[in-house]
Design an enzyme around this catalytic site. Structure first.
Site, PDB file in Angstrom:
ATOM      1  N   ALA A   1     -26.381  25.162  19.420  1.00  0.00           N
ATOM      2  CA  ALA A   1     -26.449  23.754  19.792  1.00  0.00           C
ATOM      3  C   ALA A   1     -25.648  23.589  21.084  1.00  0.00           C
ATOM      4  O   ALA A   1     -24.775  24.403  21.395  1.00  0.00           O
ATOM      5  CB  ALA A   1     -25.855  22.904  18.681  1.00  0.00           C
TER       6      ALA A   1
ATOM      7  N   GLY B   1     -27.053  27.283  16.280  1.00  0.00           N
ATOM      8  CA  GLY B   1     -28.378  26.657  16.232  1.00  0.00           C
ATOM      9  C   GLY B   1     -29.493  27.579  16.698  1.00  0.00           C
ATOM     10  O   GLY B   1     -30.636  27.437  16.262  1.00  0.00           O
TER      11      GLY B   1
ATOM     12  N   GLU C   1     -30.308  29.523  13.777  1.00  0.00           N
ATOM     13  CA  GLU C   1     -30.937  28.610  12.804  1.00  0.00           C
ATOM     14  C   GLU C   1     -32.398  28.343  13.169  1.00  0.00           C
ATOM     15  O   GLU C   1     -33.244  28.210  12.284  1.00  0.00           O
ATOM     16  CB  GLU C   1     -30.115  27.320  12.713  1.00  0.00           C
ATOM     17  CG  GLU C   1     -28.763  27.589  12.048  1.00  0.00           C
ATOM     18  CD  GLU C   1     -27.791  26.427  12.156  1.00  0.00           C
ATOM     19  OE1 GLU C   1     -27.605  25.908  13.289  1.00  0.00           O
ATOM     20  OE2 GLU C   1     -27.231  26.022  11.130  1.00  0.00           O
TER      21      GLU C   1
ATOM     22  N   GLU D   1     -19.918  29.011  14.070  1.00  0.00           N
ATOM     23  CA  GLU D   1     -19.435  27.621  14.024  1.00  0.00           C
ATOM     24  C   GLU D   1     -18.009  27.465  13.506  1.00  0.00           C
ATOM     25  O   GLU D   1     -17.252  26.627  14.002  1.00  0.00           O
ATOM     26  CB  GLU D   1     -20.379  26.756  13.177  1.00  0.00           C
ATOM     27  CG  GLU D   1     -21.669  26.374  13.881  1.00  0.00           C
ATOM     28  CD  GLU D   1     -22.783  27.388  13.695  1.00  0.00           C
ATOM     29  OE1 GLU D   1     -22.511  28.534  13.277  1.00  0.00           O
ATOM     30  OE2 GLU D   1     -23.947  27.037  13.959  1.00  0.00           O
TER      31      GLU D   1
HETATM   32  N1  CAA Z   1     -23.736  25.070  24.613  1.00  0.00           N
HETATM   33  C1  CAA Z   1     -23.647  24.720  25.902  1.00  0.00           C
HETATM   34  N2  CAA Z   1     -23.530  25.624  26.899  1.00  0.00           N
HETATM   35  C2  CAA Z   1     -23.492  26.927  26.562  1.00  0.00           C
HETATM   36  C3  CAA Z   1     -23.590  27.366  25.228  1.00  0.00           C
HETATM   37  C4  CAA Z   1     -23.718  26.372  24.220  1.00  0.00           C
HETATM   38  N3  CAA Z   1     -23.856  26.679  22.923  1.00  0.00           N
HETATM   39  N4  CAA Z   1     -23.514  28.708  25.202  1.00  0.00           N
HETATM   40  C5  CAA Z   1     -23.388  29.110  26.479  1.00  0.00           C
HETATM   41  N5  CAA Z   1     -23.375  28.031  27.306  1.00  0.00           N
HETATM   42  C6  CAA Z   1     -23.245  28.013  28.761  1.00  0.00           C
HETATM   43  C7  CAA Z   1     -21.825  28.388  29.177  1.00  0.00           C
HETATM   44  O1  CAA Z   1     -20.985  27.232  29.121  1.00  0.00           O
HETATM   45  C8  CAA Z   1     -22.044  28.875  30.586  1.00  0.00           C
HETATM   46  O2  CAA Z   1     -22.211  27.754  31.434  1.00  0.00           O
HETATM   47  P1  CAA Z   1     -21.432  27.704  32.879  1.00  0.00           P
HETATM   48  O3  CAA Z   1     -22.039  28.855  33.640  1.00  0.00           O
HETATM   49  O4  CAA Z   1     -21.812  26.365  33.371  1.00  0.00           O
HETATM   50  O5  CAA Z   1     -19.997  27.903  32.567  1.00  0.00           O
HETATM   51  C9  CAA Z   1     -23.417  29.559  30.503  1.00  0.00           C
HETATM   52  O6  CAA Z   1     -24.043  29.040  29.328  1.00  0.00           O
HETATM   53  C10 CAA Z   1     -23.297  31.068  30.338  1.00  0.00           C
HETATM   54  O7  CAA Z   1     -22.454  31.330  29.237  1.00  0.00           O
HETATM   55  P2  CAA Z   1     -21.165  32.294  29.309  1.00  0.00           P
HETATM   56  O8  CAA Z   1     -20.585  32.294  30.672  1.00  0.00           O
HETATM   57  O9  CAA Z   1     -20.252  31.936  28.175  1.00  0.00           O
HETATM   58  O10 CAA Z   1     -21.881  33.694  29.050  1.00  0.00           O
HETATM   59  P3  CAA Z   1     -21.233  35.022  28.428  1.00  0.00           P
HETATM   60  O11 CAA Z   1     -22.261  36.078  28.629  1.00  0.00           O
HETATM   61  O12 CAA Z   1     -19.856  35.224  28.933  1.00  0.00           O
HETATM   62  O13 CAA Z   1     -21.078  34.701  26.847  1.00  0.00           O
HETATM   63  C11 CAA Z   1     -21.849  33.896  24.709  1.00  0.00           C
HETATM   64  C12 CAA Z   1     -22.215  34.512  26.064  1.00  0.00           C
HETATM   65  C13 CAA Z   1     -21.002  34.884  23.891  1.00  0.00           C
HETATM   66  C14 CAA Z   1     -23.139  33.584  23.981  1.00  0.00           C
HETATM   67  C15 CAA Z   1     -21.033  32.603  24.926  1.00  0.00           C
HETATM   68  O14 CAA Z   1     -21.727  31.798  25.869  1.00  0.00           O
HETATM   69  C16 CAA Z   1     -20.823  31.771  23.697  1.00  0.00           C
HETATM   70  O15 CAA Z   1     -20.023  32.133  22.859  1.00  0.00           O
HETATM   71  N6  CAA Z   1     -21.535  30.633  23.583  1.00  0.00           N
HETATM   72  C17 CAA Z   1     -21.361  29.701  22.497  1.00  0.00           C
HETATM   73  C18 CAA Z   1     -21.923  30.226  21.199  1.00  0.00           C
HETATM   74  C19 CAA Z   1     -21.652  29.266  20.076  1.00  0.00           C
HETATM   75  O16 CAA Z   1     -20.541  28.985  19.712  1.00  0.00           O
HETATM   76  N7  CAA Z   1     -22.739  28.723  19.479  1.00  0.00           N
HETATM   77  C20 CAA Z   1     -22.647  27.799  18.373  1.00  0.00           C
HETATM   78  C21 CAA Z   1     -22.759  26.427  18.902  1.00  0.00           C
HETATM   79  S1  CAA Z   1     -22.416  25.227  17.635  1.00  0.00           S
HETATM   80  C22 CAA Z   1     -23.850  25.083  16.760  1.00  0.00           C
HETATM   81  O17 CAA Z   1     -24.843  25.716  17.049  1.00  0.00           O
HETATM   82  C23 CAA Z   1     -23.775  24.083  15.619  1.00  0.00           C
HETATM   83  C24 CAA Z   1     -24.965  24.060  14.746  1.00  0.00           C
HETATM   84  O18 CAA Z   1     -25.156  24.808  13.842  1.00  0.00           O
HETATM   85  C25 CAA Z   1     -25.921  22.988  14.928  1.00  0.00           C
END
Ligand code: CAA
Length: 262
Positions: A69, A115, A118, A138
């Site tokens: 998400a 998400g 999911e 999460e």
């Molecule tokens: N939401 C918004 N933006 C996101 C994102 C997310 N879930 N995941 C990555 N991005 C964005 C980053 O902010 C970054 O943007 P900027 O370049 O503007 O800074 C861009 O995508 C690239 O990401 P990274 O620089 O972090 O890339 P990386 O290769 O270093 O890492 C990753 C990759 C490990 C996937 C890392 O991006 C990460 O951990 N992302 C979040 C994963 C996460 O926590 N997902 C769960 C979300 S909560 C959810 O989904 C709730 C639910 O059940 C409904």
């Protein structure tokens, strides 16, 4: 004529009965913003109404399938009631995808997290590229999965294995995901592998495919006796199709069947 809306955050194409839905927010690793979720609901509606579509692949553009998400939108959710509505929105969209009558496949490369996983769990089958990472991170954010993860993952791989993923939040490598039954197949290229799987499925009788999926889906959550009754009913429907006559005749005549979806 089927009206196909203009999509800003995904691409939709259909080739020889196989629909491909590609998430297109690569700058955010295809994070599922509410706009993107809305478009996923719209594309599911288009697919449900298009008789040409016989199977669907969901894939992501750029470095990942989907990293979850959109955390910028989640950061803005201070009110628990708004957050509940937000979870219900995602659940509703993924329920529409799960309810599609045709087989659905998630082609996972890079990351399928939160998400994103999911969404893949709402599909019938999952194919991953070697090197992909899957998980429900999460709890590391002080959240819990909200788009179906706490329910679909245990149903798919069992409670103990699901709780390992949900409580650690760890990134599971594709090879382990295969061993867990979280993904069905691995390939060098997720999309190619998904297309290969789709072609294998599409050789079979279309009505039988829909009935087989319906039997599995409707049986979930019922007791065995009730679920078996559903299976018998749907077996009856399948046996009434032209394709059943053709399939059995082709077998007896030692030739490949020519199914017409009737
Ligand atoms: N939401 C918004 N933006 C996101 C994102 C997310 N879930 N995941 C990555 N991005 C964005 C980053 O902010 C970054 O943007 P900027 O370049 O503007 O800074 C861009 O995508 C690239 O990401 P990274 O620089 O972090 O890339 P990386 O290769 O270093 O890492 C990753 C990759 C490990 C996937 C890392 O991006 C990460 O951990 N992302 C979040 C994963 C996460 O926590 N997902 C769960 C979300 S909560 C959810 O989904 C709730 C639910 O059940 C409904």
């Amino acid at each position: 004529v089927l009206e196909i809306p203009e999509f800003a955050h995904l691409a939709y194409e259909v080739e020889e009965g196989l629909a491909l839905v590609t998430l297109k927010r690569p700058e955010a690793l295809n994070a599922l913003s509410q706009d993107l979720l809305q478009e996923l609901a719209e594309v599911a509606e288009v697919i449900a109404q298009d008789p040409e579509v016989r199977a669907v692949i969901f894939a992501g553009e750029g470095k990942a399938f989907a990293a979850g998400a959109d955390l910028k939108e989640i950061a803005a959710l201070k009110d628990p009631f708004a957050a509940r509505e937000y979870a219900l929105l995602g659940q509703q969209v993924f329920a529409e995808i799960a309810a599609l009558p045709v087989p659905t496949i998630a082609a996972i490369h890079g990351y399928a997290l939160g998400g994103g996983l999911e969404l893949a769990l709402a599909c019938d089958l999952r194919v991953a590229a070697k090197g992909a990472k899957l998980g429900l991170p999460e709890v590391g954010l002080g959240l819990i999965p909200g788009f179906g993860g706490t329910q679909r993952l245990p149903r798919l791989i069992g409670r103990g294995r699901a709780l390992d993923l949900i409580l650690t939040g760890r990134h599971v490598p594709a090879e382990e995901a295969l061993a867990l039954g979280l993904v069905n197949r691995l390939g060098e290229d997720a999309l190619e592998e998904a297309k290969k799987l789709a072609r294998q499925i599409l050789k079979n009788a279309p009505v039988a495919l829909a009935l087989a999926k319906e039997s599995v889906v409707r049986g979930e959550g019922l007791d065995l006796a009730e679920a078996l009754e559903i299976e018998a009913d749907l077996f009856g429907y399948a046996a009434a199709t032209e394709d059943m006559r053709e399939g059995v005749r082709a077998f007896l005549e030692k030739r490949p069947p020519g199914f017409r979806g009737e």
